[in-house]
Design a protein around this motif. Structure first.
Motif, PDB file in Angstrom:
ATOM      1  N   CYS A  62       8.954  -7.285   5.025  1.00 43.47           N
ATOM      2  CA  CYS A  62       7.930  -6.513   5.724  1.00 43.47           C
ATOM      3  C   CYS A  62       7.979  -5.022   5.400  1.00 43.47           C
ATOM      4  O   CYS A  62       7.130  -4.262   5.877  1.00 43.47           O
ATOM      5  N   LEU A  63       8.964  -4.602   4.621  1.00 46.49           N
ATOM      6  CA  LEU A  63       9.067  -3.189   4.279  1.00 46.49           C
ATOM      7  C   LEU A  63       7.937  -2.776   3.343  1.00 46.49           C
ATOM      8  O   LEU A  63       7.559  -3.519   2.442  1.00 46.49           O
ATOM      9  N   GLN A  64       7.414  -1.586   3.571  1.00 49.28           N
ATOM     10  CA  GLN A  64       6.393  -1.046   2.674  1.00 49.28           C
ATOM     11  C   GLN A  64       7.090  -0.599   1.396  1.00 49.28           C
ATOM     12  O   GLN A  64       8.028   0.182   1.417  1.00 49.28           O
ATOM     13  N   ARG A  65       6.639  -1.102   0.255  1.00 46.82           N
ATOM     14  CA  ARG A  65       7.325  -0.849  -1.007  1.00 46.82           C
ATOM     15  C   ARG A  65       6.610   0.145  -1.907  1.00 46.82           C
ATOM     16  O   ARG A  65       7.062   0.428  -2.998  1.00 46.82           O
ATOM     17  N   GLY A  66       5.480   0.614  -1.500  1.00 43.41           N
ATOM     18  CA  GLY A  66       4.730   1.532  -2.352  1.00 43.41           C
ATOM     19  C   GLY A  66       3.846   2.420  -1.504  1.00 43.41           C
ATOM     20  O   GLY A  66       4.040   2.547  -0.292  1.00 43.41           O
ATOM     21  N   PRO A  67       2.840   3.004  -2.124  1.00 46.53           N
ATOM     22  CA  PRO A  67       1.976   3.935  -1.387  1.00 46.53           C
ATOM     23  C   PRO A  67       1.007   3.237  -0.427  1.00 46.53           C
ATOM     24  O   PRO A  67       0.390   3.887   0.404  1.00 46.53           O
ATOM     25  N   TYR A  68       0.882   1.904  -0.533  1.00 46.03           N
ATOM     26  CA  TYR A  68      -0.064   1.168   0.311  1.00 46.03           C
ATOM     27  C   TYR A  68       0.693   0.301   1.317  1.00 46.03           C
ATOM     28  O   TYR A  68       1.711  -0.277   0.980  1.00 46.03           O
ATOM     29  N   PRO A  69       0.160   0.162   2.526  1.00 43.76           N
ATOM     30  CA  PRO A  69       0.842  -0.649   3.539  1.00 43.76           C
ATOM     31  C   PRO A  69       0.687  -2.150   3.314  1.00 43.76           C
ATOM     32  O   PRO A  69       1.267  -2.955   4.022  1.00 43.76           O
ATOM     33  N   CYS A  70      -0.127  -2.527   2.310  1.00 46.80           N
ATOM     34  CA  CYS A  70      -0.352  -3.940   1.989  1.00 46.80           C
ATOM     35  C   CYS A  70      -0.725  -4.022   0.515  1.00 46.80           C
ATOM     36  O   CYS A  70      -0.563  -3.055  -0.223  1.00 46.80           O
ATOM     37  N   ASP A  71      -1.261  -5.131   0.092  1.00 50.13           N
ATOM     38  CA  ASP A  71      -1.731  -5.284  -1.273  1.00 50.13           C
ATOM     39  C   ASP A  71      -2.782  -4.207  -1.574  1.00 50.13           C
ATOM     40  O   ASP A  71      -3.636  -3.915  -0.732  1.00 50.13           O
ATOM     41  N   GLU A  72      -2.730  -3.617  -2.754  1.00 48.76           N
ATOM     42  CA  GLU A  72      -3.638  -2.510  -3.088  1.00 48.76           C
ATOM     43  C   GLU A  72      -5.100  -2.923  -3.007  1.00 48.76           C
ATOM     44  O   GLU A  72      -5.945  -2.174  -2.507  1.00 48.76           O
ATOM     45  N   THR A  73      -5.422  -4.121  -3.453  1.00 46.29           N
ATOM     46  CA  THR A  73      -6.809  -4.597  -3.403  1.00 46.29           C
ATOM     47  C   THR A  73      -7.282  -4.743  -1.963  1.00 46.29           C
ATOM     48  O   THR A  73      -8.393  -4.328  -1.618  1.00 46.29           O
ATOM     49  N   VAL A  74      -6.441  -5.311  -1.114  1.00 49.27           N
ATOM     50  CA  VAL A  74      -6.780  -5.463   0.302  1.00 49.27           C
ATOM     51  C   VAL A  74      -6.946  -4.084   0.939  1.00 49.27           C
ATOM     52  O   VAL A  74      -7.888  -3.850   1.711  1.00 49.27           O
ATOM     53  N   PHE A  75      -6.058  -3.159   0.601  1.00 48.83           N
ATOM     54  CA  PHE A  75      -6.132  -1.806   1.152  1.00 48.83           C
ATOM     55  C   PHE A  75      -7.457  -1.142   0.768  1.00 48.83           C
ATOM     56  O   PHE A  75      -8.148  -0.574   1.612  1.00 48.83           O
ATOM     57  N   ASN A  76      -7.821  -1.234  -0.503  1.00 44.59           N
ATOM     58  CA  ASN A  76      -9.079  -0.618  -0.965  1.00 44.59           C
ATOM     59  C   ASN A  76     -10.287  -1.267  -0.309  1.00 44.59           C
ATOM     60  O   ASN A  76     -11.253  -0.574   0.047  1.00 44.59           O
ATOM     61  N   CYS A  78     -10.330  -2.692   2.673  1.00 44.85           N
ATOM     62  CA  CYS A  78     -10.347  -2.215   4.071  1.00 44.85           C
ATOM     63  C   CYS A  78     -10.897  -0.795   4.155  1.00 44.85           C
ATOM     64  O   CYS A  78     -11.677  -0.481   5.066  1.00 44.85           O
ATOM     65  N   CYS A  79     -10.506   0.051   3.221  1.00 44.14           N
ATOM     66  CA  CYS A  79     -11.021   1.431   3.209  1.00 44.14           C
ATOM     67  C   CYS A  79     -12.531   1.439   3.013  1.00 44.14           C
ATOM     68  O   CYS A  79     -13.256   2.205   3.662  1.00 44.14           O
ATOM     69  N   LEU A  80     -13.034   0.589   2.129  1.00 41.47           N
ATOM     70  CA  LEU A  80     -14.473   0.485   1.900  1.00 41.47           C
ATOM     71  C   LEU A  80     -15.194   0.033   3.160  1.00 41.47           C
ATOM     72  O   LEU A  80     -16.221   0.605   3.547  1.00 41.47           O
ATOM     73  N   ILE A  81     -14.660  -0.982   3.807  1.00 38.69           N
ATOM     74  CA  ILE A  81     -15.262  -1.479   5.055  1.00 38.69           C
ATOM     75  C   ILE A  81     -15.265  -0.390   6.116  1.00 38.69           C
ATOM     76  O   ILE A  81     -16.258  -0.204   6.837  1.00 38.69           O
ATOM     77  N   MET A  82     -14.175   0.365   6.207  1.00 41.55           N
ATOM     78  CA  MET A  82     -14.100   1.441   7.202  1.00 41.55           C
ATOM     79  C   MET A  82     -15.117   2.540   6.896  1.00 41.55           C
ATOM     80  O   MET A  82     -15.754   3.067   7.807  1.00 41.55           O
ATOM     81  N   ARG A  83     -15.280   2.886   5.629  1.00 42.83           N
ATOM     82  CA  ARG A  83     -16.265   3.913   5.273  1.00 42.83           C
ATOM     83  C   ARG A  83     -17.677   3.458   5.611  1.00 42.83           C
ATOM     84  O   ARG A  83     -18.476   4.228   6.135  1.00 42.83           O
ATOM     85  N   THR A  84     -17.998   2.198   5.312  1.00 46.18           N
ATOM     86  CA  THR A  84     -19.356   1.715   5.563  1.00 46.18           C
ATOM     87  C   THR A  84     -19.644   1.520   7.048  1.00 46.18           C
ATOM     88  O   THR A  84     -20.791   1.520   7.459  1.00 46.18           O
ATOM     89  N   SER A  85     -18.592   1.367   7.854  1.00 43.02           N
ATOM     90  CA  SER A  85     -18.800   1.216   9.300  1.00 43.02           C
ATOM     91  C   SER A  85     -18.495   2.511  10.056  1.00 43.02           C
ATOM     92  O   SER A  85     -18.465   2.517  11.278  1.00 43.02           O
TER      93      SER A  85
END
Length: 95
Positions: A62-76, A78-85
């Protein structure tokens, strides 16, 4: 202050009585007792013991291993969905 309020809510929830319902298949009783003594409510105990080693392995996974809290594709995505909403990411509270 917040921790104290959370503990009060937890105590209130765990000790309140869930009443019988004509429309529900769920048992009635106090949530804490229903969880810790399910056989008293005609239910099976599904808790399973796990080793300390298994718990530690899950923590490592469960440790964050990089700059993203999850898979990079999932993160991007989610960011897109947040921007559109027009929503914003949650701000982390500092202890």
């Amino acid at each position: 202050l917040l921790q104290g309020e959370l503990q009060q809510v937890t105590h209130l929830w765990n000790s309140h009585i869930i009443c019988n319902s004509r429309n529900a298949v769920a048992p009635s009783g106090r949530p804490l007792l229903m969880y810790t003594l399910p056989h008293l409510f005609g239910r099976q105990d599904y808790l399973k013991e796990v080793s300390h080693q298994a718990v530690e392995a899950c923590k490592v996974e469960c440790l964050q291993r990089g700059p993203y809290p999850c898979d990079e594709t999932v993160f991007n995505l989610c960011c897109l969905i947040m921007r559109t909403s027009y929503t914003h990411p949650a701000q982390q509270m500092k202890p």
